[in-house]
Design an enzyme around this catalytic site. Structure first.
Site, PDB file in Angstrom:
ATOM      1  N   LEU A 430       0.822  -1.217   0.000  1.00 30.58           N
ATOM      2  CA  LEU A 430       0.000   0.000   0.000  1.00 30.58           C
ATOM      3  C   LEU A 430       0.848   1.256   0.000  1.00 30.58           C
ATOM      4  CD1 LEU A 430      -2.744  -0.985   2.606  1.00 30.58           C
ATOM      5  CD2 LEU A 430      -2.960  -0.911   0.116  1.00 30.58           C
ATOM      6  N   GLY A 431       1.977   1.234   0.696  1.00 32.07           N
ATOM      7  CA  GLY A 431       2.827   2.418   0.758  1.00 32.07           C
ATOM      8  C   GLY A 431       3.901   2.256   1.800  1.00 32.07           C
ATOM      9  N   GLY A 434       8.138   6.545   7.201  1.00 33.82           N
ATOM     10  CA  GLY A 434       9.164   6.338   8.200  1.00 33.82           C
ATOM     11  C   GLY A 434       8.751   5.364   9.281  1.00 33.82           C
ATOM     12  N   GLY A 436       7.383   2.319   8.559  1.00 33.81           N
ATOM     13  CA  GLY A 436       7.348   0.964   8.040  1.00 33.81           C
ATOM     14  C   GLY A 436       6.590   0.835   6.741  1.00 33.81           C
ATOM     15  N   VAL A 438       3.608  -0.817   4.589  1.00 29.52           N
ATOM     16  CA  VAL A 438       2.254  -1.267   4.881  1.00 29.52           C
ATOM     17  C   VAL A 438       1.761  -2.115   3.715  1.00 29.52           C
ATOM     18  CG1 VAL A 438      -0.098  -0.584   5.464  1.00 29.52           C
ATOM     19  CG2 VAL A 438       1.826   0.804   6.239  1.00 29.52           C
ATOM     20  N   ASP A 551       1.871  13.040  15.180  1.00 29.49           N
ATOM     21  CA  ASP A 551       2.122  13.131  13.739  1.00 29.49           C
ATOM     22  C   ASP A 551       0.805  13.156  12.972  1.00 29.49           C
ATOM     23  OD1 ASP A 551       3.713  13.319  11.472  1.00 29.49           O
ATOM     24  OD2 ASP A 551       3.925  11.153  11.236  1.00 29.49           O
TER      25      ASP A 551
END
Length: 721
Positions: A430-431, A434, A436, A438, A551
């Site tokens: 999926l992407g 920073g 990890g 996914v 974040d």
């Protein structure tokens, strides 16, 4: 000879007459408002003027095209009249001329963030149309002018961050239309006047912080029924007890009473019950909730009851307790211990019965009909399977050693499948960020889950890792992504959570190609804002550890097919630090695709609060508040903080927050700031303005002034209802 001399004198006279006529034609070609404005130009040191007055041409008929000047046509007057002066942040040195008071139609005076000195001229308030005065961030001195309230329309008065002295004038009670009174960071002394606040029924913001005020807080402060945001009296010398009338203020008001000499017990009624401990810090003599500092019994030290030390010095000590009383106390203690023991035994057997009914061995079926209560307030919801926590902990502990093996630990009762099923399942990248890589993993029963690979390190810190994961797993809220299980092995750490099907808010706002989306109506955006605020308020106020996300940005707000928001990635920074590894270093999950090198890292995070950009600073809840405010501004304006909000080649405002603030200070039309897509919904105008005010409160530069997420959520819930 004399004839020639007379002729020369005549020529000189004609020359001066011509020059004088030219001068008069230039001078009298400018409107009276323009002549008054030239006094401001003359009052500023030319070496600091820079380009601020470069286009202030005296030979023009009107000043309406000059930089920082706005005009309006007034009925009955042939020429446009000056209604606004906005020359801020130019580092201008000089004084404020009294001639500005002749601008009878001047409504807004904005000279903040310069270096003007001297006192505020009382003649300025002859400009009776003034309703907004922004002079903060200068070096003005002298008292707060009592003649301010001769202005019948004054609504906004911000004189903060100057060198004003003297006392707060009691005639402020005549400013019945005043909405914002900000006198922070000055040298104002004396007591806060009493008997004036009940007359200021329109006041929504009051900030008297960082002055030299002393004495008690007046009782009639509690009469400010329109107050919202933060009541800020911090960093003064205020003393005495907290008046109970403060509890009568609206429940959405946050107190900031830090750094004073207040004393006594903090009341627990009304608005006091909504305050956090930071509201009362550095008042050594304050006690009670929420400081968790018990109040001593002052009766023992009262004049009518001498203490034991005084008795020992003045006479024989009093006799001790009688044997009968001692026996009675001992019996009561024994009974209490026995009662507590019975409770412990009962809880032990109840837990054992629950464990026999549904053990936590990772054999549960994912997708069971587990009912999660929707929250009408941030604190409604369940924390999950606390009884099985130790069993999960022990099972993973036993399975993580040996020959490099690991174990899949279920956190949620409604979750079960075998580890082999996870590792054999089809997986799609999926992407990457920073935190990890996914993957989307589709299980054998067709149910998709999101799997985050954290890396390979940290095999010596399992207990710490497991404790953090269990705390995250206890969080259950409809607007927060649910963590279902985790996998621990020396060579792999995985987090398994619910898969949210419709991407994230960043994609919803800007599309996959970065272009603005045309599908988000105002109702949808308001739904996303409300849901995100509810989720953050739950994390801050009701989660087991009072989590700070740290974040918050659109890519961490996932949306489902109904555009309900789901906050993701909270608590992961701590897990990454425990594993001590770079999660994007490659690797596979069973049949997963390798990491795609074309996946781009995210841009510089402009959603962070100013204090969050200082290296080494620790995350706070007020970080999240600021980030949420930026996201709310993005929902309202359709502009990303990653991009310049204007197309001008000479951009004065470097970020979205300052651009919006400037627009409100200068009272720009709403159509200049709001997303054009929202202008089609005319009925939403009042709701959009209300949301703008919430966002501006969230993005205050001073973190202590920002409201709590609980207050923000409550304010948003009122919009559109």
């Amino acid at each position: 000879m004399r004839k020639n001399k007379n002729k020369n004198n005549l020529m000189i006279l004609i020359f001066f007459l011509v020059q004088f006529q030219i001068l008069l034609s230039f001078t009298f070609s400018l409107t009276p408002d323009g002549l008054s404005l030239l006094s401001l130009k003359s009052a500023v040191d030319q070496d600091s003027a820079g380009s601020a007055f470069s286009d202030w041409n005296e030979d023009e008929a009107t000043p309406c095209r000059w930089s920082g000047i706005s005009c309006m046509n007034i009925t009955g007057y042939p020429d446009p009249r000056v209604v606004g002066i906005a020359i801020s942040g130019k580092n201008l040195r000089g004084y404020i001329p009294s001639e500005l008071g002749t601008l009878l139609f001047l409504r807004r005076l904005n000279l903040h963030s310069n270096n003007f000195h001297g006192s505020i001229p009382s003649q300025l308030f002859n400009a009776t149309s003034l309703h907004s005065i922004f002079l903060y961030g200068n070096n003005l001195s002298g008292p707060v002018p009592p003649s301010i309230c001769t202005l019948p329309r004054i609504q906004n008065l911000d004189l903060s961050n100057n060198s004003l002295s003297g006392e707060i004038p009691g005639v402020l009670k005549k400013c019945k239309q005043l909405q914002r009174l900000i006198l922070a960071r000055n040298k104002i002394s004396g007591e806060i006047p009493t008997g004036i606040w009940s007359d200021m029924e329109n006041l929504v913001q009051l900030d008297l912080s960082s002055n030299e005020l002393s004495g008690p807080i007046p009782d009639d402060i509690g009469d400010l029924k329109s107050l919202s945001g933060t009541l800020n009296f911090s960093s003064n010398h205020l003393s005495g007890k907290l008046p109970k009338s403060l509890g009568d203020l609206p429940v959405t008001v946050s107190f900031d009473l830090r750094h004073n000499n207040l004393s006594g017990k903090i009341p627990e009624t009304g608005s006091f019950s909504n305050q956090g401990p930071t509201a009362f810090l550095d008042n050594p003599l304050l006690c009670g909730f929420p400081l968790q500092k018990p109040c001593r019994n002052t009766a023992q030290s009262s004049p009518g009851r001498p203490n034991s030390a005084r008795e020992s010095n003045n006479g024989p000590p009093k006799k001790g307790l009688s044997p009968g009383v001692i026996i009675l106390i001992s019996f009561a203690d024994a009974a209490g211990v026995a009662f507590i023991g019975l409770i412990i035994v009962y809880i032990y057997w109840k837990k054992k019965d629950n464990a026999n009914g549904c053990s936590c061995t990772g054999k549960r079926k994912f997708g069971d009909n587990e009912k999660t209560h929707l929250c009408s307030c941030p604190c409604v919801g369940s924390f999950g399977n606390e009884d099985s926590e130790m069993e999960d902990h022990d099972k993973a502990e036993s399975g993580k050693g040996g020959g490099g093996g690991g174990d899949l630990v279920a956190i949620d009762k409604g979750f079960t499948f075998e580890l082999d099923e996870l590792l054999r399942a089809s997986a799609y990248v999926l992407g990457k960020s920073g935190l990890g890589i996914v993957y989307k993993v589709v299980l054998g029963n067709g149910v998709p889950v999101a799997v985050r690979r954290l890396g390979e390190g940290g095999d010596q810190r399992y207990k710490e890792f497991a404790a953090e994961v269990q705390a995250i797993g206890k969080v259950k809220h409809p607007n927060i992504v649910k963590l279902r299980a985790y996998y621990w092995a020396p060579d792999e750490k995985l987090l398994i959570s619910d898969f949210v099907s419709n991407g994230n808010l960043g994609t919803a706002l800007r599309g996959r190609n970065g272009q603005p989306s045309t599908s988000l109506s105002w109702a949808t955006r308001l739904r996303i804002a409300k849901g995100t605020a509810r989720g953050l308020a739950y994390l801050h106020e009701c989660s087991p550890r009072k989590f700070v996300h740290g974040d918050i940005k659109p890519s961490n707000i996932l949306v489902d097919n109904e555009f309900q928001p789901h906050i993701s990635d909270f608590g992961l920074n701590r897990l990454i630090s425990i594993t001590g590894n770079n999660p994007s270093s490659g690797g596979f999950i069973g049949g997963a695709l390798p990491y795609l090198q074309s996946v781009q890292t995210e841009k510089t995070n402009n959603y962070r609060a100013p204090e969050a950009r200082v290296p080494g600073s620790r995350p706070t809840q007020k970080w999240d508040v600021y980030s949420f405010g930026v996201i709310l501004l993005e929902l309202l304006t359709g502009k990303s903080p990653e991009l310049s909000p204007t197309t001008s080649t000479s951009v004065e405002v470097p970020d979205l927050v300052r651009w919006v603030r400037k627009g409100f200070e200068e009272e720009n039309p709403l159509s200049d700031m709001v997303d054009p897509m929202l202008l089609q919904e005319v009925h939403a105008k009042k709701e959009v303005i209300a949301a703008f005010h919430v966002a501006l409160a969230c993005t205050e530069a001073d973190p202590e002034i920002r409201p709590r997420m609980k207050t923000i959520s409550e304010n948003l819930e009122r919009i559109g209802t």
